[in-house]
Motif scaffolding. Sequence first.
Motif, PDB file in Angstrom:
ATOM      1  N   LYS A 136       1.068  -0.865   0.206  1.00 12.95           N
ATOM      2  CA  LYS A 136      -0.419  -0.386  -0.379  1.00 12.95           C
ATOM      3  C   LYS A 136       0.925   0.979  -0.247  1.00 12.95           C
ATOM      4  O   LYS A 136       0.683   2.295  -1.301  1.00 12.95           O
ATOM      5  N   TRP A 137       1.756   1.444   0.879  1.00 14.14           N
ATOM      6  CA  TRP A 137       3.220   2.314   1.315  1.00 14.14           C
ATOM      7  C   TRP A 137       3.166   2.428  -0.226  1.00 14.14           C
ATOM      8  O   TRP A 137       3.687   3.652  -0.631  1.00 14.14           O
ATOM      9  N   HIS A 139       2.451   1.390  -3.623  1.00 12.58           N
ATOM     10  CA  HIS A 139       1.417   1.692  -4.119  1.00 12.58           C
ATOM     11  C   HIS A 139       0.678   3.550  -4.673  1.00 12.58           C
ATOM     12  O   HIS A 139       0.952   3.786  -5.189  1.00 12.58           O
ATOM     13  N   ASN A 140       0.997   4.038  -2.896  1.00 11.63           N
ATOM     14  CA  ASN A 140       0.795   5.192  -3.010  1.00 11.63           C
ATOM     15  C   ASN A 140       1.525   6.028  -3.141  1.00 11.63           C
ATOM     16  O   ASN A 140       1.021   7.060  -3.983  1.00 11.63           O
TER      17      ASN A 140
END
Length: 177
Positions: A136-137, A139-140
Amino acid sequence: MEAKPCINSLTVKNSHVLPPDTNSHGTLFGGKLMAYIDDVAAIAATRHARMPVVTASTDSVDFLHPVKEGNTICLEAYVTYTHRTSMEIFVKAITENLLTGERQVCTTAFLTMVALDDNGKPQEVPPVYPESEEEKWLHNGAAERAEYRRKRREDSKELADRFGADFPWDPTTNRKA
């Protein structure tokens, strides 16, 4: 196209660092490590897209720790983000002293791969979605990294146009033009 989780493209490659792989300092050639990075990223991208891929860009590669002869190098790669035909792949390289068990991250890198159809034209890829906190980190932050790459590519094209493909010397005299 159905979206796929990042983990589906995970690729791991291990190699023993032997004398032919090293420079005069007894450490892995930087170019050899870069070739490993490109290879593992291409496998992860192909695994995600299920079609041939080419490397469009490699972000900076900073050598954080030397990879010594006799150690191993372990590379992990997976797709972190997709656009229409391109994929961002995160690669982490870890060196391990097999005798002591000491492990260090020696570099990280992001590569952009483009999927190709049978005619060598860019082909649409499935979306990817993150599940873990690490994914997620990554991807963000992908859209910001993509914008940085777009700008860097414009700068590279400007340099190529400015300096051109002419010989840096006059081929009839072997003197600088």
